[in-house]
Design a protein around this motif. Structure first.
Motif, PDB file in Angstrom:
ATOM      1  N   VAL A 287     -20.579  -6.852 -41.112  1.00 36.59           N
ATOM      2  CA  VAL A 287     -20.718  -5.687 -40.575  1.00 36.59           C
ATOM      3  C   VAL A 287     -21.547  -5.641 -39.278  1.00 36.59           C
ATOM      4  O   VAL A 287     -22.778  -5.684 -39.479  1.00 36.59           O
ATOM      5  N   THR A 288     -20.777  -5.250 -38.096  1.00 37.51           N
ATOM      6  CA  THR A 288     -21.505  -5.744 -36.871  1.00 37.51           C
ATOM      7  C   THR A 288     -21.964  -4.064 -36.273  1.00 37.51           C
ATOM      8  O   THR A 288     -20.777  -3.381 -36.100  1.00 37.51           O
ATOM      9  N   THR A 289     -23.067  -4.076 -35.432  1.00 28.80           N
ATOM     10  CA  THR A 289     -23.263  -2.737 -34.762  1.00 28.80           C
ATOM     11  C   THR A 289     -22.178  -2.723 -33.542  1.00 28.80           C
ATOM     12  O   THR A 289     -21.848  -3.870 -32.914  1.00 28.80           O
ATOM     13  N   ARG A 290     -21.756  -1.676 -33.193  1.00 29.26           N
ATOM     14  CA  ARG A 290     -20.691  -1.500 -32.167  1.00 29.26           C
ATOM     15  C   ARG A 290     -21.177  -1.923 -30.727  1.00 29.26           C
ATOM     16  O   ARG A 290     -20.460  -2.601 -30.099  1.00 29.26           O
ATOM     17  N   TRP A 291     -22.300  -1.543 -30.362  1.00 28.63           N
ATOM     18  CA  TRP A 291     -22.862  -2.061 -29.074  1.00 28.63           C
ATOM     19  C   TRP A 291     -24.495  -2.436 -29.198  1.00 28.63           C
ATOM     20  O   TRP A 291     -25.177  -2.038 -30.379  1.00 28.63           O
ATOM     21  N   TRP A 292     -24.849  -2.783 -28.302  1.00 26.37           N
ATOM     22  CA  TRP A 292     -26.324  -3.403 -28.142  1.00 26.37           C
ATOM     23  C   TRP A 292     -27.498  -2.555 -28.184  1.00 26.37           C
ATOM     24  O   TRP A 292     -28.388  -2.716 -28.573  1.00 26.37           O
ATOM     25  N   ASN A 293     -26.992  -1.050 -28.047  1.00 28.91           N
ATOM     26  CA  ASN A 293     -27.869  -0.169 -28.047  1.00 28.91           C
ATOM     27  C   ASN A 293     -28.511  -0.015 -29.555  1.00 28.91           C
ATOM     28  O   ASN A 293     -29.657   0.468 -29.745  1.00 28.91           O
ATOM     29  N   ASP A 294     -27.927  -0.633 -30.551  1.00 29.14           N
ATOM     30  CA  ASP A 294     -28.105  -0.434 -31.901  1.00 29.14           C
ATOM     31  C   ASP A 294     -28.783  -1.664 -32.427  1.00 29.14           C
ATOM     32  O   ASP A 294     -28.497  -1.940 -33.689  1.00 29.14           O
ATOM     33  N   LEU A 295     -29.196  -2.668 -31.432  1.00 27.91           N
ATOM     34  CA  LEU A 295     -29.604  -3.889 -31.797  1.00 27.91           C
ATOM     35  C   LEU A 295     -30.808  -3.724 -33.029  1.00 27.91           C
ATOM     36  O   LEU A 295     -30.946  -4.519 -33.810  1.00 27.91           O
TER      37      LEU A 295
ATOM     38  N   LYS B 121     -29.143   5.023 -25.711  1.00 27.85           N
ATOM     39  CA  LYS B 121     -27.579   5.707 -25.277  1.00 27.85           C
ATOM     40  C   LYS B 121     -27.010   4.547 -25.057  1.00 27.85           C
ATOM     41  O   LYS B 121     -27.355   3.607 -24.382  1.00 27.85           O
ATOM     42  N   GLU B 122     -25.802   4.301 -25.475  1.00 26.68           N
ATOM     43  CA  GLU B 122     -24.821   3.163 -24.849  1.00 26.68           C
ATOM     44  C   GLU B 122     -24.772   2.926 -23.266  1.00 26.68           C
ATOM     45  O   GLU B 122     -24.790   1.983 -22.858  1.00 26.68           O
ATOM     46  N   GLU B 123     -24.685   4.092 -22.859  1.00 25.97           N
ATOM     47  CA  GLU B 123     -24.519   4.217 -21.216  1.00 25.97           C
ATOM     48  C   GLU B 123     -26.142   3.534 -20.500  1.00 25.97           C
ATOM     49  O   GLU B 123     -25.879   3.437 -19.383  1.00 25.97           O
ATOM     50  N   ASP B 124     -26.723   3.584 -21.112  1.00 27.56           N
ATOM     51  CA  ASP B 124     -28.223   3.116 -20.723  1.00 27.56           C
ATOM     52  C   ASP B 124     -28.640   1.659 -20.799  1.00 27.56           C
ATOM     53  O   ASP B 124     -29.415   1.087 -20.476  1.00 27.56           O
ATOM     54  N   ILE B 125     -27.743   0.911 -21.676  1.00 26.92           N
ATOM     55  CA  ILE B 125     -27.617  -0.666 -21.884  1.00 26.92           C
ATOM     56  C   ILE B 125     -26.133  -1.152 -21.397  1.00 26.92           C
ATOM     57  O   ILE B 125     -25.198  -1.219 -22.260  1.00 26.92           O
ATOM     58  N   MET B 126     -26.247  -1.600 -20.377  1.00 22.16           N
ATOM     59  CA  MET B 126     -24.969  -2.127 -19.679  1.00 22.16           C
ATOM     60  C   MET B 126     -25.147  -3.807 -19.201  1.00 22.16           C
ATOM     61  O   MET B 126     -24.344  -4.275 -19.743  1.00 22.16           O
ATOM     62  N   LYS B 127     -26.159  -3.901 -18.355  1.00 20.14           N
ATOM     63  CA  LYS B 127     -25.996  -5.220 -17.990  1.00 20.14           C
ATOM     64  C   LYS B 127     -26.724  -6.168 -18.810  1.00 20.14           C
ATOM     65  O   LYS B 127     -27.619  -5.671 -19.844  1.00 20.14           O
ATOM     66  N   PRO B 128     -26.488  -7.533 -18.566  1.00 14.14           N
ATOM     67  CA  PRO B 128     -26.812  -8.438 -19.503  1.00 14.14           C
ATOM     68  C   PRO B 128     -28.510  -8.502 -19.530  1.00 14.14           C
ATOM     69  O   PRO B 128     -29.131  -8.597 -20.863  1.00 14.14           O
ATOM     70  N   GLU B 129     -29.211  -8.108 -18.527  1.00  9.62           N
ATOM     71  CA  GLU B 129     -30.691  -8.051 -18.552  1.00  9.62           C
ATOM     72  C   GLU B 129     -31.060  -6.797 -19.444  1.00  9.62           C
ATOM     73  O   GLU B 129     -32.065  -7.109 -19.809  1.00  9.62           O
ATOM     74  N   ASP B 130     -30.371  -5.743 -19.419  1.00 14.39           N
ATOM     75  CA  ASP B 130     -30.738  -4.521 -20.180  1.00 14.39           C
ATOM     76  C   ASP B 130     -30.562  -5.113 -21.566  1.00 14.39           C
ATOM     77  O   ASP B 130     -31.644  -4.517 -22.399  1.00 14.39           O
ATOM     78  N   ILE B 131     -29.572  -5.571 -21.900  1.00 14.72           N
ATOM     79  CA  ILE B 131     -29.523  -6.231 -23.495  1.00 14.72           C
ATOM     80  C   ILE B 131     -30.470  -7.177 -23.640  1.00 14.72           C
ATOM     81  O   ILE B 131     -31.111  -6.918 -24.956  1.00 14.72           O
TER      82      ILE B 131
END
Length: 965
Positions: A395-403, A454-464
């Motif tokens: 089970v994987t989180t949908r996007w990196w904001n929930d890392l 928020k998902e929209e705040d984590i977009m670029k690879p450097e954000d992740i």
């Protein structure tokens, strides 16, 4: 139990024949590469091919889909068929390359005339002027390609079509490509080592978070799950590994042209691109019993395997896997669990499903050379990665904001798994020291951040990449541990089971976990003042944590956002006004009382009022993520109890009292001298966790004052406190000839020797220098206890000169065991000779001297030396451009900035930080947040020193007669 996917031998043979054809195609790609020599693969290669166009990007035009960092939701991958051939020898240009081709099958979800697929640093074969070939599947008609190009900033291969793809139809996209097998520790990269003087090359991977696109074109987002079919073409004398089993258990050998062979692997489970792994090496391995239900193999350099360094990992992997099967109540989903130790690896380890990659120090253990700390590291990291096999992989989180949910969870339960594997180590207590105290200090800064973005705040690879920090791992673990504590571990485990069952092979958001934990709470009838979601959202959606102040005269309890700089304001708004629902547990006169929930800013609990002889300590075993302050009378009672019967207070709470007091003092909530008084009882303390907590906090005083007149009296006081501990262990170990039986006693023995030598306890320096000299006289027979080597090496090198340093350097270069090399690498930074430290800094940016994976840590080690701090700061400022651009895969920029600036406490240093920020605005990457934290910390340090220098000097002086310093 998930068994993977089996096929018949007949089908396997057909697949092997297909692999031969694929190999022929790939070999042809090397010709393509030679034709493109003019493209320097040392530079980014995602420029457009000759004859194609790169679309212009202008601020005045609306954003095009290829200018956005998130994929559109129009296409959904089904499967990939990837064939790769890494070259383990350099070509005529001195470059290591890999070539390959990939077919991705995808479904059109929404009608579109645009295909966006991630690609980074790959050169493509052109087909009739385009980068790819598109075909329809199951009768679908594929439109022709209109134009294609590589969009460098957003790392896309962009394909515009002559007519739209039809919703509900399936297509396949074929590409051929060449990339560099670089040493940048990301994507498909190379690792090098020497075996009996012969240079060996390993082709390996690190895809997380956004580097699968460096290995082959893919929809490189965690929600874009698919099945992967992998074939590797590799030298005949090597073995190929991937997430799944190879087709016929043993790898299939095919002589193809120049002594190569093809190995194909069973289709993977449905999974995210970042979990894919493939490796070509000539490693050896040890394995579990052939009849075992799950095949477990531990891979490493042949010499390491022959020396038995993989035995401990193999011994513990099975039990930890069994523990998690019971904990989740779900069978391990795969047929096998491969774990491999790599000479070059930027992270500690990576949870690739079925093929976990590790640094050598995180997997290999040699009982004659490795310390108990090395052993604990292996057990906890294995446990962390195996926890991910379900939580993160299945089970994987949908996007990196929930890392945070992925990594915080694995960090927390890694201590449960390690505790099961090593029940005598007290791992459930060590999590407080190893994870929670550290992150409380970070989360008390105004530059901290919430766990969930928020998902929209984590977009670029450097954000992740910036999310892979202490908050994500440690605070994530702390708040989940708190949740598990107030709903009970049993209920927590039940909620995890239903969560994993419902969402297996799918993606989730954190609310899905809250829902299933709530279901488990409701089923078992546990009372909570609010829903799990309402309680926990306050802990994950706003940064920071509260300090709970208890007035034992009135029973009044108040919460307030705790900040180290209590005068600073928080710019980040919070929907919850920085208030939390706080579960307060407490002990009154040695007996645990009922849990009390603080649901508002202030409340009263009459049970917390005390009589004249009573005492109270809150937050039992630090289960809650908060600090505690008391009225002055209760502080005095706690100090008196520590001074007379310290064991009446639970051991973790003794450590908590120290850590809370020192941090409350830094926040100006209590006097610094009160915090210092919490260390007086240490003359009678022999437990590790209180001692280590005190040392960490006193280390701050060294950072602030070891260049001032406070240093002498401070040294004398700590000398007085640590000398009884030194003598205690001298007796316990029969004059240092035995190893303590208890795991944490072994740690505390190191503290006793390290700080006795640091503060000049008689006999300590003579002890360590004698051991080191004996080793120098007989380099082949190092009789220094493995547990004590780090502190002995450091003290001997600090006391010595160039002869000792050069000896240690030669031992480092010749070390065949990674944990031993790591001890020497750190100890070499202990020298007091500036010229040696400068030479060592230069070595850090020479991969022939120090591996890229170790460079940033080594610079931080040097900066921790008072002599080396300014040297390291000058060095990274002068070399930042080189570090940022050439070491991006191996450096943790955030930790580098954090480590080099910890001593900063002057206006001059603050201005230097500001100048550094201004000079490097465009190339800070993941260091940006750490730089802001460094600025804030420096300002706080400046204020603290001005306020506390004289009182601290007076207090230390009052504790020790002048003749002692």
């Amino acid at each position: 139990m998930g068994k993977g996917f089996f096929i018949s031998k007949t089908v396997a043979a057909i697949c092997v024949v297909a692999a031969i054809g694929a190999a022929a195609t790939i070999i042809a790609l090397s010709v393509v590469y030679d034709q493109e020599k003019s493209k320097n693969l040392d530079a980014p290669v995602t420029t457009a091919e000759p004859g194609t166009t790169t679309q212009p990007t202008t601020p005045s035009t609306p954003k095009q889909p290829w200018q956005l960092y998130r994929l559109p939701d129009s296409l959904s991958p089904v499967s990939y068929n990837v064939t790769l051939r890494p070259q383990l020898k350099p070509n005529n240009d001195g470059l290591y390359i890999f070539s390959g081709h990939s077919t991705v099958v995808f479904t059109c979800v929404k009608e579109t005339d645009l295909i966006l697929i991630h690609s980074n640093k790959l050169n493509f074969t052109m087909f009739e002027g385009h980068h790819a070939v598109l075909r329809g599947v199951d009768g679908a008609s594929a439109p022709s390609l209109k134009t294609s190009w590589l969009e460098v900033p957003t790392q896309y291969l962009v394909i515009q079509l002559s007519s739209p793809l039809q919703a509900g139809s399936t297509y396949e996209l074929f590409t051929e490509f060449v990339g560099e097998l670089a040493d940048d520790l990301g994507g498909f990269y190379r690792s090098e080592y020497e075996d009996d003087g012969v240079k060996k090359v390993v082709a390996t991977t690190q895809m997380q978070p956004t580097d699968a696109r460096k290995a082959f074109p893919c929809f490189d987002e965690p929600a874009m799950k698919a099945v992967f079919h992998v074939t590797l073409i590799h030298p005949h004398e090597t073995v190929a590994l991937s997430n799944s089993m190879n087709y016929v258990y043993q790898y299939h050998s095919l002589i193809i042209g120049d002594a190569t062979r093809g190995t194909s692997f069973e289709p993977t489970e449905i999974m995210s691109t970042y979990l894919l792994a493939f490796i070509v090496c000539d490693f050896g391995y040890v394995h579990s019993d052939p009849g075992a239900e799950i095949l477990i193999r531990v891979w490493a350099r042949r010499k390491a395997i022959e020396e038995g360094q993989g035995a401990y990992a193999l011994e513990k992997t099975g039990p930890i896997l069994s523990f998690f099967e019971k904990y989740y109540n779900i069978s391990y989903p795969l047929q096998k669990s491969d774990q491999i130790a790599l000479p070059d690896f930027s992270a500690g380890a990576m949870e690739n499903w079925g093929l976990i990659t590790y640094r050598e120090t995180a997997l290999l253990y040699n009982p004659t050379v490795s310390s108990n700390g090395d052993k604990e590291r292996v057990a906890t990291i294995i446990s962390h990665e195996l926890a991910h096999m379900w939580f993160g992989n299945l089970v994987t989180t949908r996007w990196w904001n929930d890392l945070w949910l992925n990594e915080g969870f694995a960090t927390y339960v890694s201590y449960l798994g390690a505790n099961y594997a090593e029940p005598n180590w007290n791992m459930k207590e060590l999590i407080v020291l190893n994870e929670i105290f550290d992150v409380l200090a970070v989360d008390a800064l105004t530059s901290s951040h919430p766990l969930s973005s928020k998902e929209e705040d984590i977009m670029k690879p450097e954000d992740i990449n910036a999310l892979f920090d202490t908050i994500t791992y440690n605070k994530g673990a702390a708040v989940l541990r708190m949740l598990s504590s107030f709903i009970t571990e049993d209920v927590f485990s039940k909620g995890l089971h239903t969560y994993l069952e419902e969402f297996k092979y799918k993606n989730t958001v954190y609310q899905d976990l809250w829902k299933h934990l709530q279901m488990a709470v409701d089923e078992t009838g546990i009372w909570l003042p609010h829903s799990v979601e309402a309680i926990m959202n306050r802990w994950i959606l706003q940064m920071g944590f509260p300090v709970v102040t208890i007035d034992t005269k009135t029973g009044n309890v108040i919460q307030k956002h705790f900040l180290l700089d209590s005068d600073s304001g928080v710019n980040r708004p919070s929907d919850f006004n920085y208030e939390w629902f706080v579960p307060i547990t407490w002990i009154k006169n040695g007996a645990a009382e009922d849990q009390f929930w603080l649901l508002d800013k202030e409340a009263t609990n009459s049970n917390m009022t005390l009589g004249a002889d009573d005492w109270l300590v809150a937050n039992i075993d630090m289960n809650g993520f908060y600090r505690v302050n008391y009225d002055s009378e209760n502080w005095e009672r706690l100090l008196a109890k520590l001074g007379t019967q310290h064991k009446d207070i639970p051991m973790i709470n003794r450590a908590q009292i120290i850590d809370d007091a020192f941090n409350l003092a830094r926040a100006k909530m209590i006097d610094t001298t009160l915090a210092l008084r919490t260390t007086e009882f240490l003359k009678e303390e022999v437990e590790y966790i209180p001692w280590q907590t005190a040392i960490r906090n006193l280390d701050y005083f060294y950072l602030m004052f070891d260049r001032s007149e406070v240093y002498g009296p401070m040294q004398a006081y700590i000398n007085n406190q640590v000398e009884p501990l030194f003598k205690y262990f001298e007796t316990l170990t029969d004059h240092w000839t035995k190893i303590p039986d208890n795991h944490t006693d072994q740690y505390n023995q190191v503290i006793a020797i390290s700080w006795a030598c640091k503060t000049g306890v008689p006999g300590c320096k003579e002890l360590t220098t004698t051991w080191f000299k004996e080793w120098m006289q007989n380099p082949d027979n190092n009789r220094i206890s493995a547990n004590l080597r780090s502190t002995v090496y450091c003290n001997a090198i600090a006391e010595g000169g160039v002869v000792e340093w050069d000896f240690a350097w030669s031992m480092y270069k010749n070390a065949t065991i990674a944990s031993e090399a790591n001890k020497l690498l750190r100890a070499l930074s202990c020298t007091k000779e500036p010229w040696l430290l400068n030479r060592y800094l230069e070595y850090c940016l020479d991969p022939e001297m120090i591996r890229k994976q170790d460079a940033s840590a080594t610079i931080v080690y040097i900066a921790s030396n008072p002599v080396g701090q300014s040297l390291a700061w000058d060095f990274i400022r002068a070399k930042w451009d080189l570090i940022f651009n050439d070491y991006s895969g191996g450096f943790s920029f955030g930790r580098l900035i954090d480590g080099v600036t910890r001593r900063f406490s002057s206006e001059f240093e603050y201005k230097q930080l500001l100048q550094f920020k201004e000079d490097n605005t465009d190339q800070l990457g993941s260091a940006a947040a750490s730089l802001e934290q460094a600025l804030e910390r420096t300002k706080t340090n400046m204020d603290w020193v001005v306020l506390n220098k004289q009182p601290v000097l007076d207090w230390f002086t009052s504790q020790i007669p002048p003749k002692d310093y």
